[in-house]
Write a protein that holds these residues in place. Structure first.
Motif, mmCIF file in Angstrom:
data_model
loop_
_atom_site.group_PDB
_atom_site.id
_atom_site.type_symbol
_atom_site.label_atom_id
_atom_site.label_comp_id
_atom_site.label_asym_id
_atom_site.label_seq_id
_atom_site.Cartn_x
_atom_site.Cartn_y
_atom_site.Cartn_z
ATOM 1 N N PRO A 29 30.049 46.575 29.869
ATOM 2 C CA PRO A 29 29.966 47.798 29.051
ATOM 3 C C PRO A 29 28.610 48.503 29.164
ATOM 4 C CG PRO A 29 30.944 46.016 27.780
ATOM 5 C CD PRO A 29 30.415 45.408 29.048
ATOM 6 N N GLU A 30 27.532 47.734 29.103
ATOM 7 C CA GLU A 30 26.202 48.347 29.162
ATOM 8 C C GLU A 30 25.927 48.945 30.543
ATOM 9 O OE1 GLU A 30 21.550 47.219 28.377
ATOM 10 O OE2 GLU A 30 23.101 45.892 27.614
ATOM 11 N N LEU A 31 26.308 48.240 31.593
ATOM 12 C CA LEU A 31 26.116 48.771 32.943
ATOM 13 C C LEU A 31 26.948 50.037 33.138
ATOM 14 C CD1 LEU A 31 24.929 48.604 35.775
ATOM 15 C CD2 LEU A 31 26.805 47.057 36.389
ATOM 16 N N THR A 32 28.166 50.038 32.632
ATOM 17 C CA THR A 32 29.021 51.219 32.748
ATOM 18 C C THR A 32 28.402 52.410 32.032
ATOM 19 O OG1 THR A 32 30.996 49.849 32.976
ATOM 20 C CG2 THR A 32 31.329 52.139 32.298
ATOM 21 N N ARG A 33 27.892 52.195 30.818
ATOM 22 C CA ARG A 33 27.228 53.293 30.092
ATOM 23 C C ARG A 33 26.015 53.806 30.862
ATOM 24 N NH1 ARG A 33 28.719 50.132 25.729
ATOM 25 N NH2 ARG A 33 26.717 49.045 25.666
ATOM 26 N N PHE A 34 25.219 52.889 31.400
ATOM 27 C CA PHE A 34 24.034 53.261 32.168
ATOM 28 C C PHE A 34 24.414 54.135 33.367
ATOM 29 C CE2 PHE A 34 21.146 52.412 35.702
ATOM 30 C CZ PHE A 34 19.922 52.727 35.139
ATOM 31 N N VAL A 35 25.413 53.706 34.111
ATOM 32 C CA VAL A 35 25.831 54.453 35.307
ATOM 33 C C VAL A 35 26.475 55.784 34.908
ATOM 34 C CG1 VAL A 35 27.348 54.411 37.337
ATOM 35 C CG2 VAL A 35 26.074 52.357 36.693
ATOM 36 N N ARG A 36 27.264 55.773 33.838
ATOM 37 C CA ARG A 36 27.951 56.990 33.402
ATOM 38 C C ARG A 36 26.960 58.094 33.019
ATOM 39 N NH1 ARG A 36 31.468 55.216 29.367
ATOM 40 N NH2 ARG A 36 32.918 54.632 30.990
ATOM 41 N N ALA A 43 35.451 58.059 38.781
ATOM 42 C CA ALA A 43 35.734 57.230 39.958
ATOM 43 C C ALA A 43 34.435 56.726 40.582
ATOM 44 C CB ALA A 43 36.550 58.005 40.983
ATOM 45 N N ASP A 44 33.411 57.569 40.587
ATOM 46 C CA ASP A 44 32.107 57.157 41.117
ATOM 47 C C ASP A 44 31.470 56.087 40.232
ATOM 48 O OD1 ASP A 44 32.422 58.988 43.174
ATOM 49 O OD2 ASP A 44 31.111 60.497 42.239
ATOM 50 N N VAL A 45 31.599 56.257 38.930
ATOM 51 C CA VAL A 45 31.078 55.273 37.979
ATOM 52 C C VAL A 45 31.735 53.918 38.242
ATOM 53 C CG1 VAL A 45 30.976 54.604 35.536
ATOM 54 C CG2 VAL A 45 30.543 56.989 36.208
ATOM 55 N N GLU A 46 33.049 53.908 38.347
ATOM 56 C CA GLU A 46 33.782 52.667 38.579
ATOM 57 C C GLU A 46 33.373 52.027 39.903
ATOM 58 O OE1 GLU A 46 37.866 53.834 38.206
ATOM 59 O OE2 GLU A 46 37.646 54.258 36.062
ATOM 60 N N ASP A 47 33.182 52.837 40.932
ATOM 61 C CA ASP A 47 32.767 52.318 42.243
ATOM 62 C C ASP A 47 31.391 51.670 42.171
ATOM 63 O OD1 ASP A 47 35.103 53.105 43.500
ATOM 64 O OD2 ASP A 47 34.222 54.898 44.414
ATOM 65 N N VAL A 48 30.446 52.340 41.538
ATOM 66 C CA VAL A 48 29.079 51.813 41.454
ATOM 67 C C VAL A 48 29.054 50.523 40.638
ATOM 68 C CG1 VAL A 48 26.774 52.246 40.516
ATOM 69 C CG2 VAL A 48 27.934 54.008 41.856
ATOM 70 N N VAL A 49 29.777 50.487 39.537
ATOM 71 C CA VAL A 49 29.818 49.284 38.706
ATOM 72 C C VAL A 49 30.463 48.137 39.487
ATOM 73 C CG1 VAL A 49 30.785 48.267 36.606
ATOM 74 C CG2 VAL A 49 29.743 50.539 36.523
ATOM 75 N N SER A 52 28.102 46.909 42.090
ATOM 76 C CA SER A 52 27.001 46.172 41.465
ATOM 77 C C SER A 52 27.407 44.735 41.160
ATOM 78 C CB SER A 52 26.554 46.866 40.182
ATOM 79 O OG SER A 52 26.068 48.162 40.469
ATOM 80 N N PHE A 53 28.579 44.556 40.570
ATOM 81 C CA PHE A 53 29.031 43.202 40.264
ATOM 82 C C PHE A 53 29.350 42.416 41.530
ATOM 83 C CE2 PHE A 53 29.424 44.654 35.883
ATOM 84 C CZ PHE A 53 28.882 43.550 35.239
ATOM 85 N N HIS A 54 29.822 43.089 42.542
ATOM 86 C CA HIS A 54 30.062 42.421 43.822
ATOM 87 C C HIS A 54 28.740 41.906 44.380
ATOM 88 C CE1 HIS A 54 30.847 41.855 48.072
ATOM 89 N NE2 HIS A 54 32.123 41.836 47.795
#
Length: 70
Positions: A29-36, A43-49, A52-54
């Motif tokens: 959640p925190e990483l998603t908020r940061f990227v958003r 779609a870009d947010v989801e890709d970056v997150v 990142s986890f990968h």
């Protein structure tokens, strides 16, 4: 807490998939908020997150608790 994150990182680095799952749930959640805040296209947010986890998963074996902090 930082202590829990450190425990989960160490356990995940040892191959504990449940620890990685806990780490994911705690950080996602925190990483998603940061990227958003930086990217507006969902779609870009989801890709970056996801990327990142990968990368985190790929590099867990390199984690050294004595040299790093969470």
């Amino acid at each position: 807490s930082a202590e829990a994150l450190a425990v989960w990182v160490s356990a995940a680095a040892s191959g504990d998939s449940r620890a990685f799952s806990r780490l994911f749930r705690a950080l996602h959640p925190e990483l998603t908020r940061f990227v958003r805040r930086r990217l507006r296209v969902q779609a870009d947010v989801e890709d970056v997150v996801a990327q990142s986890f990968h990368k985190i998963l790929e590099r867990l074996a390199d984690y050294d608790a004595a040299r790093c902090s969470v």
